[in-house]
Design a protein around this motif. Structure first.
Motif, short mmCIF file in Angstrom:
data_model
loop_
_atom_site.label_atom_id
_atom_site.label_comp_id
_atom_site.label_asym_id
_atom_site.label_seq_id
_atom_site.Cartn_x
_atom_site.Cartn_y
_atom_site.Cartn_z
N ALA A 30 -21.42 -4.47 -8.61
CA ALA A 30 -20.56 -4.23 -7.47
C ALA A 30 -19.47 -5.29 -7.32
O ALA A 30 -18.30 -4.96 -7.09
N GLU A 61 -23.93 1.82 -7.47
CA GLU A 61 -23.98 0.42 -7.03
C GLU A 61 -23.72 0.27 -5.54
O GLU A 61 -23.72 -0.84 -5.02
N LEU A 62 -23.52 1.37 -4.83
CA LEU A 62 -23.08 1.32 -3.44
C LEU A 62 -23.97 0.44 -2.55
O LEU A 62 -23.46 -0.32 -1.73
N ASP A 63 -25.26 0.50 -2.75
CA ASP A 63 -26.16 -0.28 -1.90
C ASP A 63 -26.18 -1.77 -2.26
O ASP A 63 -26.78 -2.57 -1.55
N THR A 64 -25.50 -2.16 -3.33
CA THR A 64 -25.47 -3.57 -3.71
C THR A 64 -24.16 -4.25 -3.33
O THR A 64 -24.02 -5.45 -3.52
N THR A 66 -21.53 -6.07 -1.03
CA THR A 66 -21.49 -6.81 0.22
C THR A 66 -20.47 -6.11 1.12
O THR A 66 -19.66 -5.30 0.64
N SER A 67 -20.48 -6.44 2.39
CA SER A 67 -19.50 -5.82 3.28
C SER A 67 -18.08 -6.19 2.86
O SER A 67 -17.18 -5.36 2.89
N LEU A 70 -17.19 -4.20 -0.34
CA LEU A 70 -16.90 -2.81 -0.02
C LEU A 70 -15.53 -2.69 0.65
O LEU A 70 -14.73 -1.81 0.31
#
Length: 80
Positions: A30, A61-64, A66-67, A70
């Motif tokens: 990510a 990789e969306l759940d990995t 960081t804010s 993203l």
């Protein structure tokens, strides 16, 4: 003195090579995705093939992300 307003002059072929080589990567994290896309957007370098190919790499990789990662990724897509 280098500031956020400093314009870097980079040969356009550099961006093409980075785009082509990045698309060959099979596994990418990510943070790497975020950094690459942010770099292209910050430099105002359009790379539709790269951005298109990254979409399929972002979802797994969306759940990995960081804010911040993203946010940078979304900004890159919105900017270009």
């Amino acid at each position: 003195k280098i500031s956020s307003q400093t314009k870097l002059m980079v040969d356009p072929s550099f961006w093409k090579i980075v785009e082509e080589e990045t698309m060959k990567i099979k596994r990418i994290e990510a943070q790497q995705i975020s950094n690459i896309l942010w770099g292209f957007a910050k430099a105002k370098q359009s790379a539709p093939k790269l951005f298109g190919s990254m979409q399929s790499k972002i979802i797994p990789e969306l759940d990995t992300f960081t804010s911040q990662g993203l946010a940078n990724t979304l900004w890159a897509y919105a900017t270009l």
